[in-house]
Design a protein around this motif. Structure first.
Motif, PDB file in Angstrom:
ATOM      1  N   HIS A 278      43.381 -61.478  64.507  1.00  0.00           N
ATOM      2  CA  HIS A 278      41.955 -61.349  64.172  1.00  0.00           C
ATOM      3  C   HIS A 278      41.479 -59.908  64.375  1.00  0.00           C
TER       4      HIS A 278
ATOM      5  N   PRO B 186      42.804 -56.869  61.360  1.00  0.00           N
ATOM      6  CA  PRO B 186      42.014 -56.561  60.161  1.00  0.00           C
ATOM      7  C   PRO B 186      40.714 -55.822  60.468  1.00  0.00           C
TER       8      PRO B 186
ATOM      9  N   LEU C  54      39.887 -58.478  51.191  1.00  0.00           N
ATOM     10  CA  LEU C  54      40.723 -59.549  51.758  1.00  0.00           C
ATOM     11  C   LEU C  54      40.770 -59.469  53.278  1.00  0.00           C
ATOM     12  N   LEU C  55      40.864 -58.249  53.794  1.00  0.00           N
ATOM     13  CA  LEU C  55      40.832 -58.085  55.248  1.00  0.00           C
ATOM     14  C   LEU C  55      39.517 -58.610  55.814  1.00  0.00           C
TER      15      LEU C  55
ATOM     16  N   SER D 115      39.303 -62.383  55.801  1.00  0.00           N
ATOM     17  CA  SER D 115      40.166 -63.053  56.777  1.00  0.00           C
ATOM     18  C   SER D 115      39.488 -63.163  58.145  1.00  0.00           C
TER      19      SER D 115
ATOM     20  N   LEU E 235      37.633 -66.573  58.924  1.00  0.00           N
ATOM     21  CA  LEU E 235      38.600 -67.672  59.044  1.00  0.00           C
ATOM     22  C   LEU E 235      39.322 -67.635  60.389  1.00  0.00           C
ATOM     23  N   SER E 236      39.851 -66.470  60.729  1.00  0.00           N
ATOM     24  CA  SER E 236      40.548 -66.373  62.013  1.00  0.00           C
ATOM     25  C   SER E 236      39.556 -66.453  63.177  1.00  0.00           C
TER      26      SER E 236
END
Length: 146
Positions: free
Chosen positions: A11, A14, A58-59, A62, A65-66
């Motif tokens: 986590h 990113p 995209l980073l 993410s 979500l994480s």
């Protein structure tokens, strides 16, 4: 290593890459614009729009979500103030990213013509605001309860 620790690293990575990537692109585009060579600037703008912005996006995507997975593993309720504030700031970060992408597209569409000062100012404003919001989110994540 525990799954929680691995997820915490997955986590944080990113977030660090975003924190380093945005200023790197700002400096790269600023130097290309100041250099005066329109072909180099167009190449940098194309690379930023077609490769870097989707990767940075995209980073960024993410992270929630994480983050939600981390919160679930830790057993924290989702209604905590620091989580709600960071989610709200994340929406602002996404808006800044989309607005910046639009300004970069308009800048690239100019081709060889010099960019108006207003376009450059807006691009810098969106990039700076996005970086500030990202720093605020990271501050909230660092100040969370243990």
């Amino acid at each position: 290593m525990e799954p929680y620790q691995l997820l915490k690293i997955a986590h944080g990575l990113p977030a660090i890459l975003l924190l380093l990537g945005v200023p790197a692109h700002v400096v790269m585009l600023w130097k290309a614009a100041r250099g005066g060579d329109a072909a180099v600037l167009q190449r940098k703008l194309r690379r930023t729009r077609l490769i870097s912005l989707p990767l940075l996006g995209l980073l960024a995507l993410s992270l929630p979500l994480s983050g939600w997975w981390l919160v679930d593993l830790a057993g924290w309720p989702l209604g905590q103030t620091w989580l709600l504030a960071s989610n709200l700031l994340f929406v602002v970060l996404l808006l800044c990213g989309l607005l910046l992408a639009g300004r970069l597209k308009a800048w690239q569409a100019l081709g060889e013509a010099p960019a108006p000062a207003g376009l450059l100012r807006l691009s810098a404003l969106y990039a700076g605001l996005g970086l500030l919001v990202l720093l605020l989110i990271l501050g909230l994540m660092g100040a969370k309860p243990a």
